[in-house]
Design a protein around this motif. Structure first.
Motif, mmCIF file in Angstrom:
data_model
loop_
_atom_site.group_PDB
_atom_site.id
_atom_site.type_symbol
_atom_site.label_atom_id
_atom_site.label_comp_id
_atom_site.label_asym_id
_atom_site.label_seq_id
_atom_site.Cartn_x
_atom_site.Cartn_y
_atom_site.Cartn_z
ATOM 1 N N LEU A 379 0.838 -1.195 0.000
ATOM 2 C CA LEU A 379 0.000 0.000 0.000
ATOM 3 C C LEU A 379 0.876 1.249 0.000
ATOM 4 O O LEU A 379 1.979 1.260 0.548
ATOM 5 C CB LEU A 379 -0.914 -0.023 1.229
ATOM 6 N N ASN A 380 0.364 2.306 -0.591
ATOM 7 C CA ASN A 380 1.166 3.518 -0.762
ATOM 8 C C ASN A 380 1.306 4.318 0.528
ATOM 9 O O ASN A 380 2.404 4.705 0.929
ATOM 10 C CB ASN A 380 0.556 4.402 -1.857
ATOM 11 N N LYS A 381 0.183 4.581 1.182
ATOM 12 C CA LYS A 381 0.193 5.429 2.367
ATOM 13 C C LYS A 381 -0.424 4.762 3.597
ATOM 14 O O LYS A 381 -0.077 5.107 4.722
ATOM 15 C CB LYS A 381 -0.585 6.730 2.097
ATOM 16 N N ILE A 382 -1.327 3.856 3.362
ATOM 17 C CA ILE A 382 -2.115 3.312 4.463
ATOM 18 C C ILE A 382 -1.199 2.672 5.509
ATOM 19 O O ILE A 382 -0.393 1.807 5.205
ATOM 20 C CB ILE A 382 -3.135 2.293 3.944
ATOM 21 N N GLY A 383 -1.343 3.110 6.746
ATOM 22 C CA GLY A 383 -0.554 2.588 7.852
ATOM 23 C C GLY A 383 0.626 3.444 8.252
ATOM 24 O O GLY A 383 1.174 3.293 9.342
ATOM 25 N N GLN A 384 1.054 4.352 7.392
ATOM 26 C CA GLN A 384 2.241 5.138 7.728
ATOM 27 C C GLN A 384 1.875 6.357 8.577
ATOM 28 O O GLN A 384 0.790 6.911 8.493
ATOM 29 C CB GLN A 384 2.959 5.598 6.455
ATOM 30 N N HIS A 385 2.804 6.733 9.452
ATOM 31 C CA HIS A 385 2.648 7.962 10.237
ATOM 32 C C HIS A 385 3.980 8.324 10.879
ATOM 33 O O HIS A 385 4.866 7.474 11.052
ATOM 34 C CB HIS A 385 1.563 7.809 11.325
ATOM 35 N N VAL A 386 4.123 9.572 11.228
ATOM 36 C CA VAL A 386 5.327 10.070 11.888
ATOM 37 C C VAL A 386 5.350 9.557 13.328
ATOM 38 O O VAL A 386 4.350 9.623 14.040
ATOM 39 C CB VAL A 386 5.362 11.613 11.864
ATOM 40 N N THR A 504 -1.529 15.113 12.209
ATOM 41 C CA THR A 504 -2.714 14.397 11.737
ATOM 42 C C THR A 504 -2.959 14.786 10.288
ATOM 43 O O THR A 504 -3.131 15.969 9.968
ATOM 44 C CB THR A 504 -3.946 14.739 12.585
ATOM 45 N N ILE A 505 -2.935 13.792 9.402
ATOM 46 C CA ILE A 505 -3.159 14.020 7.972
ATOM 47 C C ILE A 505 -4.273 13.092 7.522
ATOM 48 O O ILE A 505 -4.156 11.867 7.628
ATOM 49 C CB ILE A 505 -1.883 13.747 7.146
ATOM 50 N N VAL A 506 -5.364 13.660 7.066
ATOM 51 C CA VAL A 506 -6.501 12.872 6.624
ATOM 52 C C VAL A 506 -6.464 12.751 5.107
ATOM 53 O O VAL A 506 -6.309 13.753 4.399
ATOM 54 C CB VAL A 506 -7.828 13.529 7.055
ATOM 55 N N TYR A 507 -6.545 11.512 4.612
ATOM 56 C CA TYR A 507 -6.627 11.314 3.168
ATOM 57 C C TYR A 507 -7.613 10.194 2.870
ATOM 58 O O TYR A 507 -7.978 9.422 3.768
ATOM 59 C CB TYR A 507 -5.257 11.008 2.561
ATOM 60 N N ASP A 508 -8.005 10.109 1.639
ATOM 61 C CA ASP A 508 -9.058 9.166 1.265
ATOM 62 C C ASP A 508 -8.452 7.792 1.004
ATOM 63 O O ASP A 508 -8.332 7.343 -0.139
ATOM 64 C CB ASP A 508 -9.779 9.687 0.019
ATOM 65 N N SER A 509 -8.045 7.137 2.078
ATOM 66 C CA SER A 509 -7.450 5.804 1.940
ATOM 67 C C SER A 509 -8.482 4.787 1.467
ATOM 68 O O SER A 509 -8.137 3.764 0.876
ATOM 69 C CB SER A 509 -6.849 5.358 3.267
#
Length: 560
Positions: A379-386, A504-509
């Motif tokens: 997955l490209n972004k799902i699950g990642q965070h600082v 906190t970054i909201v995106y359309d996962s």
């Protein structure tokens, strides 16, 4: 009370099991540094003194045809003079003998805890008035009692509580075989795990209802019998309560260091791990920034975190983020050479055990990998965070200093693993496997599915040994042990930061997940969609975690 449920066994199946040998850790225990009551063999709970018994004699088994099924009931043996049984012990047959019951006597010298008692003129322990037959295993015929099991609940005098059941193979036990405990010296207990279920009869392990760092409930090691025929029946047992305000069985500073030197596990990261851990000070030194709501420019953080706002709550006014540009790419990779475990030491189960929570910090949590049958989809972004804070917790028995179990934190949950189920790298030092990208903790290498392991659909947690590891027995920092008193352990400034360690970054996962569903075979689409709906919400956007002190388990007990 419960009514009797009966079933019949042929006499040829009633041969007694041999008395089991208790489980032992791989290596002998060291001589612990001198202290107050830790590892002394006895603990003072105020008006009661208790001893842990782990040697048992067989009474009755629920399944003698297959020694790997059912449960076996034991009575403790080797009880010191003057101490009394509070109940018998039960264990599943598919595991090594690994348990205990507490036996008790009135404390030779009353501690100041007696001041809290409302009935100090009454003895702490008394014989029951009688027994209630809770259940029996035979067919009800008096002529076929050989090899049968009878379960007896002590009937306590007024103002007293029963702590455990007794099991016999024939007649009712004598009243002097057990003691009930004065009510003000007890606490509420609850059913924990089902150990046996046959017909309408169940056997549960029990644990204190009030747990965590401030809980004073003491686990006695006894079991409870529950009959399904009477729903909603309140548990007829209590646990003990530690009324000794000094918690004298807890380890002192020297003993804490000795414990982590002896038991400190090694954390192995996946050989393909990109986002490795670092120390918090390295993270601050290499460009971490403090942001305030309304400000677009972050403030560099002092190496000790002294300029972080302390106290308060997670109100969204502040957060930590990475620097921009190439520096951001570098800091995300972590720095294994600086990595260490941050220790929080606290009482557990009323101070009869010590929990050592080992927190590890990673500057970045990588994206997840989805498994659908034989397909693996990065997955490209799902699950990642600082930033990522993960932990395991060592539970140490304060009677002996023995490692009892380890809690493995796994995303939004976790699991307790007994000492006999662990892997050990050297002596009594266990191995912790950290999953690739997500850093969840597991006791063994392999692939663990967060979703449906049965269908093979969910988020992958891949674990393996590698040259990327941190030895917590040498690389650690003690950051908190509140029970020792103010000023004994200097808590670092960053530990008081109660806000998010990441933006906190909201995106359309969900769009990304829906695209995956649509390319799957039709027969799989519904199952995959249902599993996506059950995944933790943190997978659907980037949200930095709060620090260790904001977690529920800082004060409370671990989940599970």
């Amino acid at each position: 009370m419960f009514g009797c449920e009966c079933f019949y066994r042929k006499k040829m199946d009633l041969l007694p099991l041999s008395d089991p040998e208790p489980f032992s850790l791989p290596a002998p225990l060291p001589q612990w540094p001198h202290g107050q009551g830790f590892a002394s063999g006895k603990l003072n709970l105020g008006e009661l003194e208790v001893v842990k018994i782990s040697r048992f004699k067989f009474i009755w088994s629920s399944n003698l045809e297959d020694k790997k099924k059912g449960v076996t009931f034991y009575k403790p043996v080797g009880i010191p003079d003057g101490f009394y049984i509070l109940g018998h012990y039960c264990q599943s047959n598919d595991q090594p003998l690994r348990g205990f019951v507490l036996v008790a006597r009135e404390a030779p010298s009353k501690s100041e805890a007696a001041d809290f008692s409302t009935h100090v003129t009454s003895p702490a322990l008394r014989e029951p008035l009688d027994y209630t037959l809770a259940w029996k295993s035979n067919d009800g015929s008096e002529g076929s009692l050989e090899g049968c099991g009878f379960f007896w609940l002590p009937q306590p005098p007024e103002g007293y509580k029963s702590i455990g059941y007794l099991v016999s193979s024939s007649k009712k036990p004598k009243l002097d075989k057990v003691r009930c405990v004065r009510a003000d010296l007890t606490d509420r207990c609850e059913k924990y795990r089902v150990m046996h279920s046959e017909f309408s009869f169940r056997v549960w392990s029990t644990r204190p209802y009030h747990r965590g760092m401030l809980g004073r409930g003491v686990s006695v090691g006894t079991f409870s019998c529950i009959s399904d025929s009477i729903p909603g029946l309140e548990l007829p047992l209590s646990c003990l309560k530690n009324l000794d305000p000094s918690l004298h069985g807890m380890p002192n500073c020297d003993q804490i260091h000795a414990l982590i030197n002896h038991y400190g596990p090694t954390f192995f990261f996946h050989p393909d791990e990109i986002y490795l851990p670092s120390s918090v000070s390295w993270f601050f030194e290499n460009g971490a920034l403090l942001f305030r709501k309304g400000d677009s420019v972050g403030e560099p953080i002092d190496v000790g975190g002294s300029n972080l706002p302390s106290g308060g709550c997670n109100d969204g006014e502040f957060w930590i983020d990475l620097p921009s540009g190439d520096q951001r790419k570098t800091i995300k990779l972590g720095n294994l050479a600086s990595a260490k475990l941050y220790l929080h030491v606290k009482p557990a189960l009323g101070g009869t055990f010590t929990d050592i929570a080992l927190w590890i910090f990673c500057p970045f949590n990588g994206p997840a990998t989805l498994k659908v049958g034989i397909m693996n989809i990065a997955l490209n972004k799902i699950g990642q965070h600082v930033c990522d804070w993960e932990h395991v917790t060592l539970r140490i028995c304060n009677f002996t200093g023995e490692l009892w179990s380890i809690y493995f934190s796994q995303h939004s949950g976790g699991v307790w693993v007994n000492a006999y189920e662990l892997e050990y790298i050297q002596g009594n030092k266990a191995i912790i496997y950290s999953s690739r990208n997500g850093h969840a903790s597991f006791p063994h290498p392999g692939t663990y599915i967060q979703g449906s392991a049965k269908l093979g659909i969910g988020i992958r947690n891949d674990c393996a040994s590698s040259n990327f590891y941190v030895d917590s027995s040498t690389h650690y920092e003690l950051v908190a042990a509140e029970y020792l008193g103010d000023g004994i352990v200097a808590e670092p400034g960053w530990l008081q930061f109660m806000r998010k360690w990441g933006p906190t970054i909201v995106y359309d996962s969900r769009t990304e997940l829906d695209k995956i569903v649509h390319v799957l075979p039709v027969m799989l689409q519904s199952s995959v969609k249902n599993i996506f709906d059950k995944l933790p919400v943190e997978l659907y956007g980037e949200e930095g975690p709060t620090g260790p002190k904001e977690k529920n388990n800082w004060v409370g007990d671990e989940r599970g």
